[in-house]
Motif scaffolding. Structure first.
Motif, mmCIF file in Angstrom:
data_model
loop_
_atom_site.group_PDB
_atom_site.id
_atom_site.type_symbol
_atom_site.label_atom_id
_atom_site.label_comp_id
_atom_site.label_asym_id
_atom_site.label_seq_id
_atom_site.Cartn_x
_atom_site.Cartn_y
_atom_site.Cartn_z
ATOM 1 N N ASN A 1 2.295 -0.733 4.001
ATOM 2 C CA ASN A 1 3.810 -1.365 4.295
ATOM 3 C C ASN A 1 4.851 -1.149 2.903
ATOM 4 O O ASN A 1 5.580 -0.841 2.787
ATOM 5 N N LEU A 2 3.923 -1.533 1.841
ATOM 6 C CA LEU A 2 4.393 -1.544 0.580
ATOM 7 C C LEU A 2 4.888 -0.215 0.184
ATOM 8 O O LEU A 2 5.595 0.275 -0.282
ATOM 9 N N ALA A 3 3.850 0.802 0.605
ATOM 10 C CA ALA A 3 4.041 2.195 0.309
ATOM 11 C C ALA A 3 5.269 2.780 0.937
ATOM 12 O O ALA A 3 6.215 3.427 0.563
ATOM 13 N N THR A 4 5.459 2.302 2.419
ATOM 14 C CA THR A 4 6.427 2.795 3.195
ATOM 15 C C THR A 4 7.830 2.288 2.648
ATOM 16 O O THR A 4 9.018 2.931 2.624
ATOM 17 N N ALA B 1 0.000 2.843 -3.911
ATOM 18 C CA ALA B 1 -0.299 1.707 -3.009
ATOM 19 C C ALA B 1 -1.180 2.115 -1.951
ATOM 20 O O ALA B 1 -2.174 1.512 -1.630
ATOM 21 N N ILE B 2 -0.968 3.397 -1.492
ATOM 22 C CA ILE B 2 -2.126 4.033 -0.317
ATOM 23 C C ILE B 2 -3.321 4.019 -0.979
ATOM 24 O O ILE B 2 -4.493 3.906 -0.471
ATOM 25 N N GLN B 3 -3.303 4.390 -2.360
ATOM 26 C CA GLN B 3 -4.799 4.684 -3.140
ATOM 27 C C GLN B 3 -5.330 3.481 -3.074
ATOM 28 O O GLN B 3 -6.561 3.221 -2.819
ATOM 29 N N ARG B 4 -4.652 2.485 -3.351
ATOM 30 C CA ARG B 4 -5.533 1.007 -3.336
ATOM 31 C C ARG B 4 -5.949 0.753 -2.114
ATOM 32 O O ARG B 4 -7.187 0.184 -1.788
ATOM 33 N N GLY C 1 -13.283 1.061 1.201
ATOM 34 C CA GLY C 1 -14.923 1.257 1.076
ATOM 35 C C GLY C 1 -15.096 2.286 2.139
ATOM 36 O O GLY C 1 -14.902 3.442 1.966
ATOM 37 N N SER C 2 -16.363 2.010 2.831
ATOM 38 C CA SER C 2 -17.024 3.007 3.286
ATOM 39 C C SER C 2 -16.465 3.292 5.104
ATOM 40 O O SER C 2 -16.872 3.722 5.799
ATOM 41 N N ARG D 1 -4.856 -4.062 3.274
ATOM 42 C CA ARG D 1 -4.715 -2.638 3.586
ATOM 43 C C ARG D 1 -3.171 -2.405 4.289
ATOM 44 O O ARG D 1 -2.802 -1.374 3.653
ATOM 45 N N LEU D 2 -3.189 -3.115 5.370
ATOM 46 C CA LEU D 2 -2.075 -2.995 5.941
ATOM 47 C C LEU D 2 -0.669 -3.474 5.026
ATOM 48 O O LEU D 2 0.393 -2.820 5.234
#
Length: 467
Positions: free
Chosen positions: A223-226, A240-243, A249-250, A218-219
């Motif tokens: 970072n990929l998104a930024t 990337a953020i949606q992934r 998950g929950s 997730r992190l």
């Protein structure tokens, strides 16, 4: 001043001096553009003074038979050191490791060596980790060499020494000899280092190596998104953020809320105002990101000329009794929004209240600057004076405070006069450095507050002129 606040203050000025119909509202909360590690740079001179003075003091202590104990079992060494650190007894922790270095180095091939290195580095004792690394290289202990290198790279990253991080991983064999989780974090470290050096495309390659099953996925996606946002590739950034959100998950932790905050401000930046509002609504009222989310929610509403929605968000912020930059900005934005609603009298009152608020805030910070004492172990400055979250969590200040605490603990022991003088000189140097950095950070915050005060006065004056 950080990149975010330079841009944020500039665009906030635009917002408050132009009509909503024609403004370009690009208030970027660029905390999301920071990688997972701080970019604060420590002072080499303070590092050297601290290391030299404490190393000599530890050597004196080891000559005392009451200090340290003879242990050959690595797990026992780790257990004692961890307990000492937990009880804030840094001296016992380091003395336990140093007094048993012969036994530790004889078992350099064992996996516990990585943990011992990490414990030493947590107390800023680079010398122990480097000694173990040298021993591992000399004895051909490849796995231990890789894992000690990894711990040193993490330490350098935490200190913002990005070129050192890349140097530590220049040998591809290092990552190959790490556990799966550590290898993923190593790729995250390299990506962060490259991104801090503005090599965004190179950084993306390392983030993409981290698989969805990794705890660091997730992190890495954040970072990929930024990195994509920095290059104006908003579609890839949002994917990337949606992934990352899907991988959550929950789980509803702070990283989850940070992802939605990043997504919201990115959507705001690229004109997806309705989507931005939905993203901000996913952030819990109990999250550390709620203030930024409320600010973003209000900004998105302003873009849509939903002044009532914007006013509600800004009022929620303004009513908070918190020292926070978003709360401070909301005082000005409430007045501005009331003016857009045509409520001149209410806007006049709000502008005057904003003027009073910023004037009081400036006075408090001026008083804080003049009354800073060389006692950084007190958290008064960090928690009650600084407005910006990244300032309150400034790694350089925290590092200096930790080093001063270690020196203070050493000073409680009977040492030679030379060691006492060396420690006192190092401590004095660190305290002076702490005060200087704290003053600089407060000065920077005051610049922002003074700007908001000026804009409040300008808003008040233009209403009177209109009358």
């Amino acid at each position: 001043m950080t990149a975010f606040y330079k841009i944020a203050q500039y665009f906030l000025t635009i917002v408050l001096t132009m009509t909503v119909k024609y403004k370009q509202l690009l208030l970027l909360i660029l905390f999301f553009a920071q990688s997972s590690y701080s970019s604060d740079l420590p002072s080499p001179s303070s590092d050297t003074r601290f290391s030299t003075a404490t190393a000599a003091a530890y050597q004196d202590l080891l000559n005392n038979p009451k200090i340290g104990s003879s242990i050959t079992d690595l797990e026992e060494i780790i257990k004692i050191s961890e307990a000492a650190i937990k009880s804030k007894d840094s001296i016992t922790a380091i003395a336990t490791i140093l007094s048993n270095m012969p036994a530790i180095t004889q078992q350099i091939h064992l996996p516990q060596i990585q943990k011992i290195s990490a414990l030493a580095l947590s107390l800023h004792n680079i010398a122990i980790a480097e000694t173990l690394l040298k021993t591992a290289k000399n004895q051909g202990a490849t796995f231990s060499e890789a894992r000690i290198t990894f711990e040193l790279a993490k330490y350098h990253a935490d200190q913002g020494q990005w070129s050192n991080v890349i140097t530590m991983f220049k040998d591809s064999g290092v990552i190959e000899n790490l556990t799966k989780d550590d290898a993923a974090e190593a790729n995250l470290l390299i990506g962060s280092a490259l991104q801090q050096q503005k090599k965004h495309r190179e950084a993306m390659v390392y983030y993409e190596k981290i698989k969805p099953e990794s705890i660091h996925y997730r992190l890495a996606q954040l970072n990929l998104a930024t990195a994509n946002i920095r290059q104006d590739w908003w579609t890839d950034a949002h994917l990337a953020i949606q992934r990352a959100l899907k991988a959550s998950g929950s789980e509803r932790d702070e990283l989850y809320y940070r992802l939605y905050t990043v997504l919201g401000f990115s959507q705001l930046q690229f004109g997806f105002y309705r989507d931005a509002r939905e993203s901000f609504r996913n952030i819990s009222l109990n999250s550390d990101y709620i203030n930024r989310a409320l600010l973003g929610l209000g900004m998105a509403a302003l873009h849509q000329e939903d002044f009532i929605g914007a006013l509600n968000a800004f009022n929620l912020l303004r009513e908070k009794n918190e020292n926070d930059i978003s709360v401070a900005e909301s005082n000005l934005l409430v007045a501005f929004t009331l003016r857009q609603l045509g409520q001149s009298e209410a806007a006049l009152k709000a502008y005057q209240e904003a003027i009073d608020y910023y004037s009081t805030l400036l006075s408090k910070q001026k008083e804080a600057i003049s009354s800073i004492t060389p006692n950084p172990t007190e958290d008064l400055l960090m928690s009650k004076i600084f407005l910006r979250p990244e300032t309150r969590n400034n790694k350089q200040l925290n590092e200096i405070a930790e080093k001063i605490t270690i020196i203070s603990n050493l000073q409680k022991y009977s040492l030679s006069s030379n060691r006492i003088n060396e420690l006192a000189a190092a401590k004095q140097f660190l305290e002076k450095e702490y005060i200087g950095i704290a003053q600089e950070l407060l000065d920077t915050e005051q610049e922002s507050i003074a700007s908001y005060l000026s804009q409040s006065k300008f808003g008040l004056a233009t209403i009177y002129d209109g009358k």
